[in-house]
Write an enzyme that holds these catalytic residues in place. Structure first.
Site, PDB file in Angstrom:
ATOM      1  CE  LYS A 162      21.625 -40.789  14.264  1.00  8.22           C
ATOM      2  NZ  LYS A 162      21.969 -40.589  15.378  1.00  8.22           N
ATOM      3  CB  SER A 221      21.208 -45.457  12.880  1.00 10.41           C
ATOM      4  OG  SER A 221      19.555 -46.705  12.182  1.00 10.41           O
ATOM      5  CE1 TYR A 271      17.826 -40.646  12.899  1.00 10.84           C
ATOM      6  CE2 TYR A 271      17.016 -42.824  12.164  1.00 10.84           C
ATOM      7  CZ  TYR A 271      17.266 -42.042  13.269  1.00 10.84           C
ATOM      8  OH  TYR A 271      18.641 -42.899  14.397  1.00 10.84           O
TER       9      TYR A 271
END
Ligand code: NAD
Ligand code: UD1
Length: 364
Positions: free
Chosen positions: A152, A124, A148
């Site tokens: 990644k 992302s 989050y």
């Protein structure tokens, strides 16, 4: 040879299944349906007229995952499965690290055991945090700001180490910007559970009458109109990017990292205007305070993906909003375990309810 798609029932996964099937690939899907519905896969089959196996398995279930590799001759994996809500990751970090990071480690272990070493991974643009410059090139400093994003970042690092230890691996790390829109058929699209966190699903639900008004998170940023600017990309363009990335990992070993965006930023107010034009609906909004953790501006430097994959996004903002709107008014409750027959009558109801000139074009 078959491509395993983890998280294939989800928003981006389901659209990518369509593009892979259209490109002639055989696929197998694994999904625990924690944030999706089997109905999405049924509709992928309906759109493409092609069949495939699907398994309701969690990535943390190593034995279950292994059984898929025994049943099918998997050549490559596209790995979408993961949790993606930033706020939830702040309140439930362990759940996010376990699901996303450990899930990926288990997947790679099973792949290694079965000598499958081609992997395309959903990263992302969140790994860039607040960027120093825009457009953002892939070699920018990574400084992600929430759990989050850190999952990644950690997975990206783990995958590099996996390749360094064994250069037989071939890995693409795809950094998505802001996927929006839906398949042109209106049969698959983004179906958030509960109140949407992201801008476009929120606007869509205001347009369809499910939510009263949008809160614009801040109009005092240093941008053209003071609202946040993002690089919105049509989910079908993004999906085609995965087909190109898969070709790359299948033909050239290494760790390949690409931004998947359009290279163009739009403000929140511009998105409201574009959606109003596409839907014929007025979007009520109020300006509220900034959302903690938000950055002012984010858009991609897209040159690397074009030079190395021959890929670039083709669909513009109007098409993104028109396709998002078609999906939304045809499926006001998302997939929500709607039976096929029920769905047909629901479509008719929606059609009666929300007829605007823009929709008439679609209905013909
Ligand atoms: P999504 O939630 O619609 O799809 C993810 C799918 O993975 C869901 O179907 C879910 O049920 C499944 N899943 C989650 N954990 C699983 C597990 N442990 N085992 C099996 N299945 C599991 O999300 P999406 O928008 O399609 O995103 C796909 C990927 O792209 C995610 O990894 C996400 O972090 C990443 N991503 C998304 C965006 C975005 O804006 N949508 C942006 C950047 C990156
Ligand atoms: C968010 C996530 C990011 C993730 C991305 C795609 C945060 C802080 N960041 O990014 O990690 O990669 O989604 O899933 O959650 N906006 C409003 N009102 C709303 C919703 C959004 O004004 O109700 C604004 C935001 O302030 C932003 C823009 O719309 O300026 C886009 O927001 P959003 O769709 O949530 O995406 P990101 O902020 O880019």
């Amino acid at each position: 040879m078959t491509v395993l798609i983890t998280g294939g029932a989800g928003y981006i996964g389901s659209h990518t299944c369509v593009e892979l099937l259209n490109a002639g690939y055989e696929i197998v899907v694994v999904d625990n349906f924690s944030n999706s519905y089997p109905e999405a896969l049924r509709r992928v089959k309906e759109i493409t007229g092609k069949n495939f196996h699907e398994y309701p398995i969690d990535l943390l279930d190593q034995e279950g995952l292994e059984s898929i590799f025994l049943k099918h001759k998997i050549s490559s994996v596209i790995h979408f499965a993961g949790l993606k809500a930033v706020g939830e990751s702040v309140s439930e970090p362990l759940w996010y690290y376990r699901n996303n990071v450990i899930g990926t480690i288990i997947l790679c272990e099973v792949m290694k055991k079965n000598d499958v070493k081609n992997l395309v991974f959903s990263s992302s643009a969140t790994v860039y945090g607040k960027p120093d410059t825009v457009p953002i090139p892939e070699d920018s400093l990574l400084k992600t700001t929430n759990p989050y994003g850190r999952t990644k970042y950690m997975i990206e690092e783990i995958l590099r180490d996996v390749y360094v230890a064994d250069p037989e691996w071939s890995i693409a790390r795809l950094r998505y910007f802001n996927p929006i829109g839906a398949h042109i058929s209106g049969k698959i699209g983004e179906a958030p559970q509960g109140t949407p966190n992201n801008l476009l699903p929120y606007i869509s639900q205001v347009a369809v009458g499910k939510l009263n008004e949008l809160k614009v998170f801040g109009n005092d940023y240093e941008t053209q109109d003071g609202t946040g600017v993002r690089d919105y990309i049509h989910v079908v363009d993004l999906s085609i990017g995965h087909v190109k990335a898969l070709e790359k990992v299948e033909s050239e070993r290494g760790v390949h990292t690409y931004n998947l965006g359009t290279g163009r930023g739009y403000s929140v107010l511009e998105m409201i205007e574009a959606f109003e034009k596409a839907s014929g609906q007025e979007i009520s909004y109020i300006v509220s305070k900034r959302r903690p953790g938000d950055i002012p501006v984010c858009f991609a430097d897209t040159r690397k993906a074009f030079e190395e994959l021959g890929w670039r996004a083709e669909r513009g903002i109007n098409e993104m909003c028109e396709d998002a709107w078609r999906w939304q008014w045809r499926n006001p409750e998302g997939y929500h375990s709607i039976e096929a027959d029920h769905q047909t009558s629901l479509e008719k109801e929606s059609t009666k309810f929300f007829v605007a000139p823009q929709q008439e074009k679609v209905l013909k």
